[in-house]
Write a protein that holds these residues in place. Structure first.
Motif, PDB file in Angstrom:
ATOM      1  N   UNK A  30       0.825  -1.207   0.000  1.00 53.05           N
ATOM      2  CA  UNK A  30       0.000   0.000   0.000  1.00 53.05           C
ATOM      3  C   UNK A  30       0.858   1.256   0.000  1.00 53.05           C
ATOM      4  N   UNK A  31       0.532   2.168  -0.885  1.00 50.64           N
ATOM      5  CA  UNK A  31       0.924   3.555  -0.709  1.00 50.64           C
ATOM      6  C   UNK A  31       0.125   4.089   0.499  1.00 50.64           C
ATOM      7  N   UNK A  60      -3.382 -12.483   3.773  1.00 51.62           N
ATOM      8  CA  UNK A  60      -2.709 -11.575   2.840  1.00 51.62           C
ATOM      9  C   UNK A  60      -1.568 -10.870   3.570  1.00 51.62           C
ATOM     10  N   UNK A  61      -0.386 -10.906   2.983  1.00 51.27           N
ATOM     11  CA  UNK A  61       0.742 -10.160   3.544  1.00 51.27           C
ATOM     12  C   UNK A  61       0.631  -8.695   3.129  1.00 51.27           C
ATOM     13  N   UNK A  62       1.024  -7.810   4.036  1.00 55.56           N
ATOM     14  CA  UNK A  62       0.848  -6.378   3.789  1.00 55.56           C
ATOM     15  C   UNK A  62       2.142  -5.636   4.094  1.00 55.56           C
ATOM     16  N   UNK A  63       2.402  -4.593   3.308  1.00 53.40           N
ATOM     17  CA  UNK A  63       3.481  -3.658   3.619  1.00 53.40           C
ATOM     18  C   UNK A  63       3.043  -2.259   3.182  1.00 53.40           C
ATOM     19  N   UNK A  64       3.627  -1.249   3.834  1.00 57.32           N
ATOM     20  CA  UNK A  64       3.429   0.135   3.407  1.00 57.32           C
ATOM     21  C   UNK A  64       4.711   0.608   2.732  1.00 57.32           C
ATOM     22  N   UNK A 111      -0.038  -7.189  -5.202  1.00 59.13           N
ATOM     23  CA  UNK A 111      -0.711  -5.995  -5.717  1.00 59.13           C
ATOM     24  C   UNK A 111      -0.035  -4.761  -5.154  1.00 59.13           C
ATOM     25  N   UNK A 112       0.159  -3.783  -6.017  1.00 59.02           N
ATOM     26  CA  UNK A 112       0.637  -2.474  -5.597  1.00 59.02           C
ATOM     27  C   UNK A 112      -0.549  -1.525  -5.695  1.00 59.02           C
TER      28      UNK A 112
END
Ligand SMILES: [Mg+2]
Length: 166
Positions: A30-31, A60-64, A111-112
């Protein structure tokens, strides 16, 4: 076409379990600014917290990944236990590749999600990721923002035309 988002969504809340499953998305980058919250909102809203929780509980793996500074990004991510990268220099792919290694997923399953074509979409496409463009939360009426939007509109219009023909 590297500027073309794979999907247009009105906002991040359209990232439903069905959507993610049908496109085999296992990780999301995520932006932050104008994607998850408005640029003046320092912390995640309850709705955003609930979204992140739902995604994570679905595996779901997440990053900022933000081009903004450390103060902004660390305050936003505080207490969430989600990796957060500041001054990422999108559209350069260095940080995106780092996150991909951390996720240990093929780029095609990541996904970006962002609000800007020339940073988020371009960076995600170059990295081989699934790019999702959302409408910016704060349509700030600054000259710079209007200029950027004007640069982006031809791409967005073309994508909408292509989607309409499907
Ligand atoms: Mg943004």
């Amino acid at each position: 076409m590297l500027l073309m988002p794979r999907f247009l969504l009105p906002d991040v809340f359209h990232l439903t379990d069905d959507f993610l499953q049908s496109h085999q998305i296992r990780g999301i980058i995520f932006d932050i600014d104008n994607t998850l919250v408005g640029f003046r909102t320092p912390e995640p809203t309850p709705e955003v917290r609930a979204l992140l929780e739902r995604l994570r509980s679905g595996g779901i793996q997440i990053a900022f990944v933000s081009n903004n500074n450390k103060i902004r990004v660390s305050r936003f991510a505080k207490g969430l236990d989600i990796p957060a990268y500041h001054r990422a220099c999108k559209p350069l792919g260095v940080v995106l590749k780092r996150v991909q290694r951390r996720f240990d997923l093929p780029a095609g399953q990541i996904a970006l999600v962002g609000d800007q074509i020339y940073t988020d979409v371009l960076g995600g496409n170059r990295a081989g990721m699934i790019t999702i463009l959302v409408d910016p939360i704060d349509c700030k009426e600054t000259a710079l923002f209007k200029f950027k939007r004007r640069m982006e509109m031809p791409v967005i219009q073309r994508k909408k035309r292509e989607d309409a023909q499907k």
